[in-house]
Write an enzyme that holds these catalytic residues in place. Structure first.
Site, PDB file in Angstrom:
ATOM      1  N   GLY A  11     -14.399  90.457  41.354  1.00 28.94           N
ATOM      2  CA  GLY A  11     -15.546  90.891  40.813  1.00 28.94           C
ATOM      3  C   GLY A  11     -15.720  91.867  39.741  1.00 28.94           C
ATOM      4  O   GLY A  11     -14.777  91.963  38.794  1.00 28.94           O
ATOM      5  N   GLY A 131     -15.751 106.922  41.556  1.00 27.44           N
ATOM      6  CA  GLY A 131     -15.402 106.053  40.589  1.00 27.44           C
ATOM      7  C   GLY A 131     -14.130 106.482  39.790  1.00 27.44           C
ATOM      8  O   GLY A 131     -12.949 106.569  40.438  1.00 27.44           O
ATOM      9  N   LYS A 202     -18.321 108.328  51.861  1.00 30.17           N
ATOM     10  CA  LYS A 202     -17.548 109.054  50.865  1.00 30.17           C
ATOM     11  C   LYS A 202     -17.291 110.502  51.134  1.00 30.17           C
ATOM     12  O   LYS A 202     -16.194 111.044  51.205  1.00 30.17           O
ATOM     13  CB  LYS A 202     -18.061 109.134  49.299  1.00 30.17           C
TER      14      LYS A 202
HETATM   15  N1  LIG Z   1     -18.810  98.179  41.408  1.00 31.59           N
HETATM   16  C1  LIG Z   1     -18.382  99.422  41.119  1.00 31.59           C
HETATM   17  O1  LIG Z   1     -18.836 100.041  40.257  1.00 31.59           O
HETATM   18  C2  LIG Z   1     -17.724 100.025  42.314  1.00 31.59           C
HETATM   19  C3  LIG Z   1     -17.368 101.508  42.177  1.00 31.59           C
HETATM   20  C4  LIG Z   1     -16.635 102.216  43.293  1.00 31.59           C
HETATM   21  C5  LIG Z   1     -15.996 101.263  44.091  1.00 31.59           C
HETATM   22  N2  LIG Z   1     -16.402 100.252  44.238  1.00 31.59           N
HETATM   23  C6  LIG Z   1     -15.998  99.298  45.417  1.00 31.59           C
HETATM   24  O2  LIG Z   1     -15.089  98.268  44.943  1.00 31.59           O
HETATM   25  C7  LIG Z   1     -15.051  96.995  45.750  1.00 31.59           C
HETATM   26  C8  LIG Z   1     -15.316  95.908  45.007  1.00 31.59           C
HETATM   27  O3  LIG Z   1     -16.626  96.092  44.508  1.00 31.59           O
HETATM   28  P1  LIG Z   1     -17.249  95.177  43.222  1.00 31.59           P
HETATM   29  O4  LIG Z   1     -18.468  95.712  42.790  1.00 31.59           O
HETATM   30  O5  LIG Z   1     -16.149  94.948  42.438  1.00 31.59           O
HETATM   31  O6  LIG Z   1     -17.916  93.914  44.088  1.00 31.59           O
HETATM   32  P2  LIG Z   1     -18.222  92.341  43.384  1.00 31.59           P
HETATM   33  O7  LIG Z   1     -18.430  92.382  42.228  1.00 31.59           O
HETATM   34  O8  LIG Z   1     -19.264  91.862  44.256  1.00 31.59           O
HETATM   35  O9  LIG Z   1     -16.745  91.680  43.807  1.00 31.59           O
HETATM   36  C9  LIG Z   1     -16.206  91.145  45.043  1.00 31.59           C
HETATM   37  C10 LIG Z   1     -15.130  90.412  44.822  1.00 31.59           C
HETATM   38  O10 LIG Z   1     -14.470  89.845  45.867  1.00 31.59           O
HETATM   39  C11 LIG Z   1     -14.528  88.577  46.157  1.00 31.59           C
HETATM   40  N3  LIG Z   1     -14.951  88.128  47.573  1.00 31.59           N
HETATM   41  C12 LIG Z   1     -15.977  88.758  48.634  1.00 31.59           C
HETATM   42  N4  LIG Z   1     -15.985  88.432  49.543  1.00 31.59           N
HETATM   43  C13 LIG Z   1     -14.960  87.537  49.754  1.00 31.59           C
HETATM   44  C14 LIG Z   1     -14.328  86.587  50.753  1.00 31.59           C
HETATM   45  N5  LIG Z   1     -14.967  86.781  52.138  1.00 31.59           N
HETATM   46  N6  LIG Z   1     -13.419  85.713  50.711  1.00 31.59           N
HETATM   47  C15 LIG Z   1     -12.874  85.708  49.393  1.00 31.59           C
HETATM   48  N7  LIG Z   1     -13.471  86.264  48.390  1.00 31.59           N
HETATM   49  C16 LIG Z   1     -14.208  87.398  48.425  1.00 31.59           C
HETATM   50  C17 LIG Z   1     -15.576  87.919  45.315  1.00 31.59           C
HETATM   51  O11 LIG Z   1     -15.338  86.748  45.176  1.00 31.59           O
HETATM   52  P3  LIG Z   1     -16.057  85.647  44.023  1.00 31.59           P
HETATM   53  O12 LIG Z   1     -15.833  86.143  42.570  1.00 31.59           O
HETATM   54  O13 LIG Z   1     -15.776  84.363  44.170  1.00 31.59           O
HETATM   55  O14 LIG Z   1     -17.621  85.979  44.521  1.00 31.59           O
HETATM   56  C18 LIG Z   1     -15.580  88.833  44.284  1.00 31.59           C
HETATM   57  O15 LIG Z   1     -14.512  88.439  43.357  1.00 31.59           O
HETATM   58  C19 LIG Z   1     -16.193  97.539  46.896  1.00 31.59           C
HETATM   59  O16 LIG Z   1     -15.496  97.958  47.965  1.00 31.59           O
HETATM   60  C20 LIG Z   1     -17.033  98.383  46.344  1.00 31.59           C
HETATM   61  O17 LIG Z   1     -17.672  99.242  46.968  1.00 31.59           O
HETATM   62  C21 LIG Z   1     -17.054  99.500  43.298  1.00 31.59           C
END
Ligand SMILES: NC(=O)c1ccc[n+]([C@@H]2O[C@H](COP(=O)([O-])OP(=O)(O)OC[C@H]3O[C@@H](n4cnc5c(N)ncnc54)[C@H](OP(=O)(O)O)[C@@H]3O)[C@@H](O)[C@H]2O)c1
Ligand SMILES: NC(=O)c1ccc[n+]([C@@H]2O[C@H](COP(=O)([O-])OP(=O)(O)OC[C@H]3O[C@@H](n4cnc5c(N)ncnc54)[C@H](OP(=O)(O)O)[C@@H]3O)[C@@H](O)[C@H]2O)c1
Lengths: 432, 432
Positions: A11, A131, A202
Site C-alpha cells: 500500500g 514516520g 506510539k
Molecule cells: N501511511 C503512513 O503514512 C504510515 C505512517 C507510519 C506507519 N504506517 C503504518 O504502516 C502500515 C501500512 O500502512 P499503509 O498506509 O501502507 O497501509 P495501506 O496503504 O492500507 O496498505 C496496506 C497493504 O496491505 C495489504 N493488505 C492489508 N490487509 C491484507 C490482508 N489481510 N491480506 C493481504 N494483504 C493485505 C493491502 O493489499 P492491497 O494493496 O491488495 O489492498 C495493501 O497493499 C500500517 O501499520 C500503518 O500504521 C503508515
C-alpha cells in the site's frame, strides 16, 4: 550474496519501500545487496506503482513467512490480524522482522519480543513512531547512557494538522476534520487519530524503550481532541499558549518505586516551548535525560516517502549485521528488547499537572470568590482567574491552576458543578 | 566479563564521561559491564571531581594505548597532537576508538579511517558534532536509504549564543563576546569559534557521512561572525530574517558530476524557518533527503553532561557489538567509514545563493537606479531595494537579491564600489 526480503503489503508504505529498494543509485551501497523476492497483497490485480518481476506478487502471505530463502520479513499490512500471526510465524521460522505497525507492537510487543529473543532474531520498528524521524534507534542506541526524565511527543500528524488549522483559521473541529478527510490527512473513520488511540500506541512504544520496561497498552490514559473548540484555542492564545495533542511519558518517584506517568491528551503548551511551533502534519519528540538535558527530533510523521525511509533503514541495519557478524551470534543488546518487568503506571487521578478550565456562569462576582474558596479547600492553588468573555447572558471565566493533584482538582470541580451560579464547564484542558 | 576502557583526558568531557560510567544505576544495564582501567592526564595532582582507584590516573598516555587489556580507547584530550598519534597507535594495537575531537577527524579522518578499516576496529565520534544531539549515528544508520539533498546546521554554540544575545539586546559583537568569555561560553582565544573554524570542522564530518565521500578540510569556504553588526541584525529583523552562523553542505548537479557546496558563513534565515528559532548555546542540524523530506535534530551542542552522553553512547555501541558478535567478524558497514573518493567541492564563486548587502551612499535617487542597472548587467536580479535609514549625511540602502551566481554578484559589487556616490558597503551577508 544478496539478502532476500519479503514484503507483506504494497500500500502506501509498501510501495514507498519498494520504490527505494528498486532504485538504489545515490543511496547507501548496502541497498544493492537487497532483493525483494515476494510481496503479499490482498488484490493481486490492482494496478501498482512499482514494477516487480512476474510471480513476485502473491496473495498467499503464509508462503512469504515460510519461505526458507527469505531472511527478512517486512510487515506493512497494518491492523492486528493477520499482521500479528504472520510476524510470529516469521519469527518462528527465524526470520528477522521489520514493521511499521504500532498497533500490533503496542498490544502484542511482549509476545513478539519474547518469541524474537528466543529465536535470536531482530524485530525493528523505526517507522512505527514518527514516520521518517529517527527516534526509535536514537532512544535505543544514543540516549541509553542517560536516566530518562520524560518523553513528550506530537506523534499524530492528523490531529496536529487539525489543531494547527483550527488555530490559523479560527475554525471548529468538525469543519476542519471534514476538510482533512478530503485532503487525505484524516481517514474516513478518524477514531484512532482524533481520539488519541494512535498516539497512545506510539507513546507505549517510546516509553517502553526510554524507561526500559514493558507497558500495558490499557494503562495509558487517553483523551482526544473532539472537545477542543475554537473558543478555547483563542483563549489559550490570549494566555500565551497553543493547544497540542501531546503524548507524555514521565518518570516520577512513587511511594516505593519508580513510577511512570503515561498519557495522551490535548494540552496547553507555552508559546516559547520547542513543541509549540511544530505545526501541520509534522511530528516531534522531545526527550529529556540526565545528564543530557533536552533533545528534540522533528520531521514528517507520515507519508509514503518518509515512512519508507525508516522502514528501509531498519532493513539496512539488519543486512549490515548479517554481512558483518553472520548469523551464529547473540543479538545486539542495544537493538533487541529484553525488558522483563512491567512499568508501574501512575493512575491519572494521582498525577500532578496544571489545568485550564472554562466556566459559564450567571452570578459573576459571587462566583469568582466561590471558585477560589472551593479550589482552595481542595489544595488547588490558582495561577489566574480571568473573566474573559460573554456568551449571551453568561459570563465566561477562565481559570489556570498551579500544579495540582488531578484527583483534588476533580473533587473540587464536582463541588463547583453543583453550584446554582455555574451554568456549565465547557472545557478542561491540562497545561504543560 | 567487563570490557576495559582507557580514557585519554579528564577535563570537561572526560570528567562527565567518568561520572556516567561510575554511576550506572537507572541507565542502560550494559554500562555495568564497563570498567575504566586507566585515565591519562597532564597534571596528575590536579583535584578531580570523580573518585578513581589508585593507580588509574597516569601521565603516561602511551601506556594506555599500548595496554593489552584495554579494548576501547576514549580520546578526550582535544587538539591535534598528541591526539592524532595516540589514536593511530591505539588503532595499530587493534583497539576501538571513541573520540569527541572534531579537529583531528576533520583533518586526519582519511588516515585514521584507513588505519581503522585495516585493523578492523571502529572509530566512533558522536560527540564531535552537536554535543549531546544524536546526529552522527542517525546519518550513518537511519538516513542512508535517502539521497541526501542538504545538511544545514547551527553547530557552534558560542557563535549562536553571541548572535542570539546581539539580537535580543541590540548589543554589538565585541561587547557580547566579552560577556560570553566571562560566562565561560567563549574561550579566551575565541578564533576557532567566532571565525567559523570549529563549525567547518564539524560540517566536514557531517558532509562526509551524508554525501558518502571524503572532504578536504581546506576546501570549505569559511567566514565568521566578527563583521556582523547590531545594525544588520536590526535591518534583517525588519525584513523578516534572523542572522545565524550556518554550516551548509548541499549537493548540486555539476557539469559532469555530482558536486558539493560546502560553506560556513553568517546567513539571513527567514523567521519561519525551523533553524530561525534555535537560540542560545543550542545546536540544531536540518537534514533534507529524498524521499524523506526534512528532519531536524535539536539539543545542547556542548557541555560536560550532553557531550559525555554522546561519548558513552559510542562506548556502549562498541561494547554491545563485542558482546553480541565477538571480535572475529567484519566491521558493520553502517558504523564504519569506507569512502574512497573525494567529494567535488564547488568553488564559492560558482555557488548560487541570495545576498543581503548594505550600502552607505551619498546621492540617493541616482544611486538606486545605478544599483539596479549594474546588478542587472551582471545577471543579478533584485528582490528588494530599500532605503532603510541614515548615518549622518549618508543614506543606508539595503538590497536583497534573488538567487545569483556568487561570482556575478561580486563582479557587480566591484563595479559598484568604484562609483563616486557609494561611500562604502559595510555588510554583505548571504540569505538562506
Ligand atoms: N501511511 C503512513 O503514512 C504510515 C505512517 C507510519 C506507519 N504506517 C503504518 O504502516 C502500515 C501500512 O500502512 P499503509 O498506509 O501502507 O497501509 P495501506 O496503504 O492500507 O496498505 C496496506 C497493504 O496491505 C495489504 N493488505 C492489508 N490487509 C491484507 C490482508 N489481510 N491480506 C493481504 N494483504 C493485505 C493491502 O493489499 P492491497 O494493496 O491488495 O489492498 C495493501 O497493499 C500500517 O501499520 C500503518 O500504521 C503508515
Ligand atoms: N567541552 C565541550 O563542551 C565539548 C563539546 C564537544 C566536544 N568537545 C571535544 O572534547 C574534547 C575534550 O574537550 P574538553 O572540553 O573536555 O577539554 P579540557 O577540559 O581542556 O580537557 C582536556 C583533558 O586532556 C588532558 N590533556 C590535554 N592535553 C594533554 C597532554 N598533552 N597530555 C596529557 N593530558 C592532556 C588534560 O589534562 P589535565 O586535566 O591534567 O589538564 C585534560 O584532562 C575536545 O576534542 C573538544 O573539542 C568538547
Amino acid at each position: 550474496m544478496a539478502v532476500k526480503i519479503g514484503l507483506l503489503g504494497l500500500g502506501t508504505v509498501g510501495t514507498g519501500t519498494a520504490q527505494i529498494l528498486l532504485d538504489p543509485t545515490g543511496r547507501n551501497p548496502l541497498l544493492e545487496e537487497i532483493t525483494i523476492s515476494k510481496v503479499g497483497v490482498r488484490s493481486p490485480d490492482k494496478p501498482r506503482q512499482v514494477e516487480l518481476s512476474e510471480g513476485v506478487i502473491t496473495t498467499d502471505l503464509e508462503s512469504i513467512v515460510n519461505d526458507p530463502e527469505i531472511a527478512i520479513v517486512v510487515e506493512l499490512l497494518g491492523g492486528l490480524e493477520p499482521a500479528r500471526s504472520l510476524i510470529l510465524q516469521a519469527i518462528a521460522n527465524k526470520k528477522h522482522v521489520v514493521t511499521a505497525n504500532k498497533a500490533v507492537i503496542a498490544r502484542y510487543g511482549d509476545e513478539i519480543y519474547e518469541a524474537a529473543n528466543e529465536a535470536g532474531v531482530y524485530v525493528l520498528l523505526e517507522a512505527a513512531v514518527g514516520g521518517g524521524i529517527p527516534i526509535i534507534k536514537p532512544l535505543k542506541q544514543s540516549l541509553g547512557a542517560n536516566r530518562i526524565v520524560s518523553i513528550i511527543g506530537i506523534i499524530n500528524g492528523t490531529t496536529n494538522y487539525i489543531l494547527t488549522k483550527m488555530t490559523s483559521d479560527g475554525a471548529d473541529f468538525g469543519e476542519v476534520l471534514a476538510e482533512a478527510q478530503q485532503l487525505g490527512y484524516a481517514e474516513a473513520d478518524p477514531t484512532a487519530d482524533v481520539d488519541g488511540l494512535d498516539a497512545a500506541d506510539k507513546i507505549a512504544i517510546l516509553a517502553s524503550l526510554g524507561f526500559a520496561g514493558r507497558v500495558k497498552r490499557e494503562d495509558i490514559y487517553c483523551e482526544g481532541i473532539r472537545e477542543i473548540s475554537a473558543t478555547d484555542i483563542t483563549y489559550a492564545e490570549q494566555l500565551g499558549f497553543v493547544i497540542k495533542l501531546l503524548a507524555i511519558a514521565q518518570g516520577t518517584e512513587g511511594e516505593n518505586s519508580q513510577q511512570l506517568e503515561l498519557r495522551v491528551h490535548p494540552t496547553l503548551v507555552p508559546k516559547n516551548h520547542p513543541l509549540a511551533s511544530i505545526n501541520g502534519v509534522y511530528n516531534a519528540v522531545l526527550v529529556e535525560g540526565k545528564p543530557l538535558g533536552q533533545v528534540m527530533f522533528f520531521g514528517p510523521g507520515a507519508g509514503a516517502g518518509p515512512t519508507a525511509s525508516a522502514v528501509v533503514s531498519d532493513i539496512m541495519n539488519i543486512v549490515a549485521i548479517l554481512k558483518s557478524s553472520g548469523t551464529n551470534n547473540n543479538l545486539d543488546p542495544l537493538l533487541s528488547c529484553v525488558h522483563q518487568h512491567f512499568c508501574q503506571i501512575t493512575p491519572i487521578e494521582a498525577i500532578n499537572t496544571r489545568f485550564y478550565a472554562r466556566f459559564l456562569t450567571k452570578d459573576l462576582p459571587g462566583v469568582i470568590g466561590y471558585l477560589g474558596t472551593t479550589f482552595g479547600d481542595h489544595q488547588v492553588s490558582l495561577e489566574s482567574v480571568v473573566q474573559i468573555g460573554f456568551q449571551g447572558e453568561l459570563a465566561e471565566i477562565v481559570v489556570v491552576t498551579h500544579y495540582v493533584r488531578e484527583g483534588n482538582f476533580n473533587t473540587a470541580l464536582d463541588e463547583i458543578r453543583n453550584l446554582e451560579a455555574i451554568d456549565s464547564i465547557p472545557s478542561i484542558v491540562r497545561v504543560l
